[in-house]
Design a protein around this motif. Structure first.
Motif, PDB file in Angstrom:
ATOM      1  N   LEU A 188      -5.014  -5.108   1.841  1.00  0.00           N
ATOM      2  CA  LEU A 188      -5.033  -3.689   1.479  1.00  0.00           C
ATOM      3  C   LEU A 188      -5.758  -3.476   0.156  1.00  0.00           C
ATOM      4  O   LEU A 188      -6.593  -2.571   0.020  1.00  0.00           O
ATOM      5  CB  LEU A 188      -3.605  -3.141   1.384  1.00  0.00           C
ATOM      6  CG  LEU A 188      -2.991  -2.524   2.637  1.00  0.00           C
ATOM      7  CD1 LEU A 188      -1.568  -2.089   2.367  1.00  0.00           C
ATOM      8  CD2 LEU A 188      -3.835  -1.365   3.139  1.00  0.00           C
ATOM      9  N   SER A 191      -9.420  -1.847   0.109  1.00  0.00           N
ATOM     10  CA  SER A 191      -9.635  -0.572  -0.580  1.00  0.00           C
ATOM     11  C   SER A 191     -10.794  -0.672  -1.567  1.00  0.00           C
ATOM     12  O   SER A 191     -11.636   0.231  -1.637  1.00  0.00           O
ATOM     13  CB  SER A 191      -8.356  -0.140  -1.299  1.00  0.00           C
ATOM     14  OG  SER A 191      -8.036  -1.021  -2.361  1.00  0.00           O
ATOM     15  N   GLN A 249       1.838   2.062  -2.959  1.00  0.00           N
ATOM     16  CA  GLN A 249       3.137   2.412  -2.389  1.00  0.00           C
ATOM     17  C   GLN A 249       3.862   1.186  -1.878  1.00  0.00           C
ATOM     18  O   GLN A 249       5.072   1.052  -2.040  1.00  0.00           O
ATOM     19  CB  GLN A 249       2.926   3.425  -1.252  1.00  0.00           C
ATOM     20  CG  GLN A 249       2.488   4.801  -1.747  1.00  0.00           C
ATOM     21  CD  GLN A 249       2.156   5.737  -0.589  1.00  0.00           C
ATOM     22  OE1 GLN A 249       1.882   5.303   0.532  1.00  0.00           O
ATOM     23  NE2 GLN A 249       2.166   7.045  -0.858  1.00  0.00           N
ATOM     24  N   LYS A 268      -7.498   6.222  -0.286  1.00  0.00           N
ATOM     25  CA  LYS A 268      -6.299   6.328   0.554  1.00  0.00           C
ATOM     26  C   LYS A 268      -5.686   4.940   0.790  1.00  0.00           C
ATOM     27  O   LYS A 268      -4.458   4.760   0.718  1.00  0.00           O
ATOM     28  CB  LYS A 268      -6.652   6.987   1.883  1.00  0.00           C
ATOM     29  CG  LYS A 268      -5.459   7.254   2.803  1.00  0.00           C
ATOM     30  CD  LYS A 268      -5.916   8.015   4.044  1.00  0.00           C
ATOM     31  CE  LYS A 268      -4.739   8.369   4.948  1.00  0.00           C
ATOM     32  NZ  LYS A 268      -4.099   7.198   5.532  1.00  0.00           N
ATOM     33  N   ASN A 295      -2.012   3.405  -0.445  1.00  0.00           N
ATOM     34  CA  ASN A 295      -1.086   2.687   0.431  1.00  0.00           C
ATOM     35  C   ASN A 295      -0.675   1.349  -0.184  1.00  0.00           C
ATOM     36  O   ASN A 295       0.487   0.932  -0.078  1.00  0.00           O
ATOM     37  CB  ASN A 295      -1.727   2.443   1.800  1.00  0.00           C
ATOM     38  CG  ASN A 295      -1.849   3.710   2.629  1.00  0.00           C
ATOM     39  OD1 ASN A 295      -2.897   3.983   3.218  1.00  0.00           O
ATOM     40  ND2 ASN A 295      -0.791   4.496   2.693  1.00  0.00           N
ATOM     41  N   THR A 349      -1.689   0.231   7.852  1.00  0.00           N
ATOM     42  CA  THR A 349      -1.089   1.456   7.308  1.00  0.00           C
ATOM     43  C   THR A 349      -0.652   2.431   8.392  1.00  0.00           C
ATOM     44  O   THR A 349      -0.007   3.435   8.090  1.00  0.00           O
ATOM     45  CB  THR A 349      -2.088   2.182   6.379  1.00  0.00           C
ATOM     46  OG1 THR A 349      -3.183   2.695   7.158  1.00  0.00           O
ATOM     47  CG2 THR A 349      -2.618   1.245   5.298  1.00  0.00           C
TER      48      THR A 349
END
Length: 204
Positions: A74, A78, A200, A193, A197, A136
């Motif tokens: 992730l 990203s 989070q 985005k 994620n 995700t």
């Protein structure tokens, strides 16, 4: 429908910037008869969609088995996606009609395969981007997302083939620049985005 549209917009933003696949389709549309143009587009779509499926379900499935790997991909995904977007904003591509496309159909198939499956950058970027998105998405919505990505490939390659066949004289370097800027902005948005994620997941 939301996840399908996300896949569609992400797919369009990823496939539209001018790369090896697009140059091959563009050169064919500018120089060949319509039957060859659409056959070439179909072949390119097949390899493009097959790569997307492999990246999405392959890397995505591996990520599901490990939370640490999921976080790593992730984060890396990203950053790579954002970097791709920035690169598109800075790019100044030009129409290159030097690629030879008047070749036997078997050569078209092998060329489309090579520029898709044997392009290391496409393999890495596709795996990181689609694999990261797979992690995700809700399990019951991932299929809708990848169908959107596949539809984006079909819409783009058949669409650009049709437009170029009809309006080849008006397709200029300036239009390529606009395509890259728009796609760069969309890809950066999705990269952010993915990073959100990651944060989070890190804070969970």
């Amino acid at each position: 429908m939301t996840f399908f549209l996300q896949g569609l917009t992400m797919g369009l933003a990823y496939v539209a910037p001018i790369g090896l696949q697009n140059l091959f389709v563009i050169n064919t549309a500018l120089t060949q008869k319509k039957s060859r143009v659409y056959l070439t587009a179909l072949i390119v779509v097949f390899f493009d969609v097959s790569l997307a499926l492999a990246c999405f379900f392959g890397v995505g499935a591996i990520m599901q088995a490990s939370d640490i790997l999921q976080m790593v991909i992730l984060l890396a995904g990203s950053l790579i996606v954002i970097w791709i977007g920035i690169g598109l904003l800075r790019a100044h591509d030009t129409m290159d009609t030097s690629t030879k496309v008047d070749v036997p159909i078997l050569k078209v198939i092998s060329t489309a395969c090579v520029v898709t499956w044997f392009n290391p950058q496409a393999l890495i970027d596709g795996s990181m981007m689609l694999g990261a998105f797979h992690a995700t998405l809700p399990a019951d919505q991932s299929t809708k997302f990848i169908i959107g990505v596949a539809c984006a490939s079909c819409c783009w390659f058949f669409g650009i083939s049709t437009i170029l066949s009809l309006f080849s004289a008006r397709f200029t370097d300036k239009i390529l620049r606009v395509i890259n800027v728009v796609c760069g902005c969309v890809i950066i948005f999705y990269g952010i985005k993915l990073f959100v994620n990651f944060v989070q997941l890190l804070m969970a």
